[in-house]
Design an enzyme around this catalytic site. Structure first.
Site, PDB file in Angstrom:
ATOM      1  N   LYS A  53       0.843  -1.208   0.000  1.00 33.98           N
ATOM      2  CA  LYS A  53       0.000   0.000   0.000  1.00 33.98           C
ATOM      3  C   LYS A  53       0.869   1.246   0.000  1.00 33.98           C
ATOM      4  O   LYS A  53       0.613   2.211  -0.720  1.00 33.98           O
ATOM      5  CB  LYS A  53      -0.927  -0.002   1.227  1.00 33.98           C
ATOM      6  CG  LYS A  53      -2.035  -1.026   1.136  1.00 33.98           C
ATOM      7  CD  LYS A  53      -2.779  -1.172   2.459  1.00 33.98           C
ATOM      8  CE  LYS A  53      -3.591  -2.463   2.447  1.00 33.98           C
ATOM      9  NZ  LYS A  53      -4.220  -2.758   3.731  1.00 33.98           N
ATOM     10  N   GLN A  96      -4.619  -1.912   9.927  1.00 34.04           N
ATOM     11  CA  GLN A  96      -4.226  -3.138   9.242  1.00 34.04           C
ATOM     12  C   GLN A  96      -4.636  -4.333  10.091  1.00 34.04           C
ATOM     13  O   GLN A  96      -4.129  -4.534  11.190  1.00 34.04           O
ATOM     14  CB  GLN A  96      -2.713  -3.137   8.986  1.00 34.04           C
ATOM     15  CG  GLN A  96      -2.237  -4.307   8.163  1.00 34.04           C
ATOM     16  CD  GLN A  96      -2.808  -4.317   6.742  1.00 34.04           C
ATOM     17  OE1 GLN A  96      -2.781  -3.296   6.063  1.00 34.04           O
ATOM     18  NE2 GLN A  96      -3.339  -5.448   6.310  1.00 34.04           N
ATOM     19  N   ASP A 119     -11.167   2.641   4.333  1.00 31.36           N
ATOM     20  CA  ASP A 119     -11.388   1.198   4.168  1.00 31.36           C
ATOM     21  C   ASP A 119     -12.880   0.860   4.257  1.00 31.36           C
ATOM     22  O   ASP A 119     -13.269  -0.286   4.045  1.00 31.36           O
ATOM     23  CB  ASP A 119     -10.637   0.404   5.252  1.00 31.36           C
ATOM     24  CG  ASP A 119      -9.370  -0.263   4.715  1.00 31.36           C
ATOM     25  OD1 ASP A 119      -9.208  -0.289   3.473  1.00 31.36           O
ATOM     26  OD2 ASP A 119      -8.566  -0.743   5.527  1.00 31.36           O
TER      27      ASP A 119
END
Ligand code: NAD
Length: 281
Positions: A53, A96, A119
């Site tokens: 990412k 994460q 997200d």
């Protein structure tokens, strides 16, 4: 006739080029989009995803920072994420997964303000998606929808079978497809005969994490097949679709690797750019 193979890498690159241009315009206005990735002692696999990412973000000009908050207590971790939410220089925040030490990661995810939830995993974002309200959508379902769109696959009035119903992939896909006018059949572990569902579908989307689950006998002739699965077998990545057999029956198929995977990261980054664009300079 063999299926056309979707080139996710090329489509992702075209979107990344577009994002680079958007970021250049933002930077000229004095806004440098920034993504903060928060982790708690990430394992090897999570570290690979974090680096992926960051690398892609930096290529398009988005600043990134990875912060490991393993040394904080759960309360301090919540305070830290809340503080990031208030930081004007931060446009997108992601946690994460997996989050070591959290029985219910949702409690920490919900410290991210919906406006920076790139997200799309906070309760507010998930509720917005269910009710068709504006909000951030998780990158993988967004990637699947974009691949279908760019491949000119119409979903309105089509029967789509989504295999998997996780918060990250299957469930958001269900809502997106339904809102786009599809009749959606959901396959999951408790479904006795999965092929009964897949054989009815014009489009099959596999997001189960079960290598080779979808075989040629399970799909109808000329179906569109999108493979979200990523399974590591003997050091190689394999999808949820038995690519070799299915490609001779489907009309269009996304491979693993090189299909949904490369698209996911750019869709996340496009969410970060959206936050920065909404910011008043
Ligand atoms: P998950 O384990 O949270 O959910 C899997 C879902 O699939 C569950 O609903 C389960 O009931 C269903 N399922 C599992 N095995 C099945 C079977 N044999 N038959 C029918 N249903 C079955 O997984 P997830 O986070 O949703 O991820 C799914 C897959 O997608 C994984 O392989 C993951 O690595 C991959 N993934 C890929 C990307 C990408 O960028 N391409 C992103 C996220 C996840």
């Amino acid at each position: 006739m063999s299926a056309k193979i979707i080139d996710g890498k090329a489509i992702a690159q075209a979107i990344a080029n577009q994002l680079t241009q958007e970021v250049t315009k933002l930077t000229a206005r004095g806004i440098v989009p920034k993504l903060v990735i928060v982790g708690i002692n990430p394992d090897d696999r999570a570290q690979v995803y974090i680096r992926m990412k960051q690398k892609r973000a930096e290529e398009v000009g988005i600043a990134t920072e990875f912060i490991d908050i393993a040394d904080k207590t759960p309360v301090e971790q919540q305070e830290f994420v809340t503080m990031l939410g208030k930081d004007n220089s931060v446009h997108g925040i992601i946690l994460q997964l997996p989050l070591m030490g959290w029985y219910d990661a949702q409690d920490l995810l919900d410290c991210i303000p919906a406006s920076k939830d790139v997200d799309g995993l906070t309760t507010i974002s998930q509720d917005a998606l269910e009710t068709g309200k504006p909000g951030f959508i998780p990158a993988t379902p967004l990637a699947v929808m974009e691949l279908l769109k760019q491949s000119k696959v119409e979903v309105n009035n089509k029967t789509v079978c989504v295999i998997g119903r996780s918060n990250l992939v299957g469930k958001p896909l269900y809502y997106l497809l339904e809102q786009a006018g599809a009749k959606v059949l959901v396959g999951h572990r408790q479904v006795n005969d999965l092929s009964k569902l897949t054989r009815q579908a014009d489009i099959v989307i596999a997001a189960a994490g079960s290598p080779g689950l979808v075989t040629a006998e399970m799909i109808k002739d000329r179906a569109v097949v999108i493979d979200v699965g990523i399974n590591e077998i003997d050091g190689k990545l394999k999808g949820d679709v038995d690519f070799e057999s299915v490609k001779d029956k489907a009309s269009l198929i996304s491979p693993v690797p090189g299909g949904v995977g490369p698209m996911t990261v750019v869709m996340l980054l496009s969410n970060v750019v959206k936050v920065a664009q909404n910011k008043k300079s």
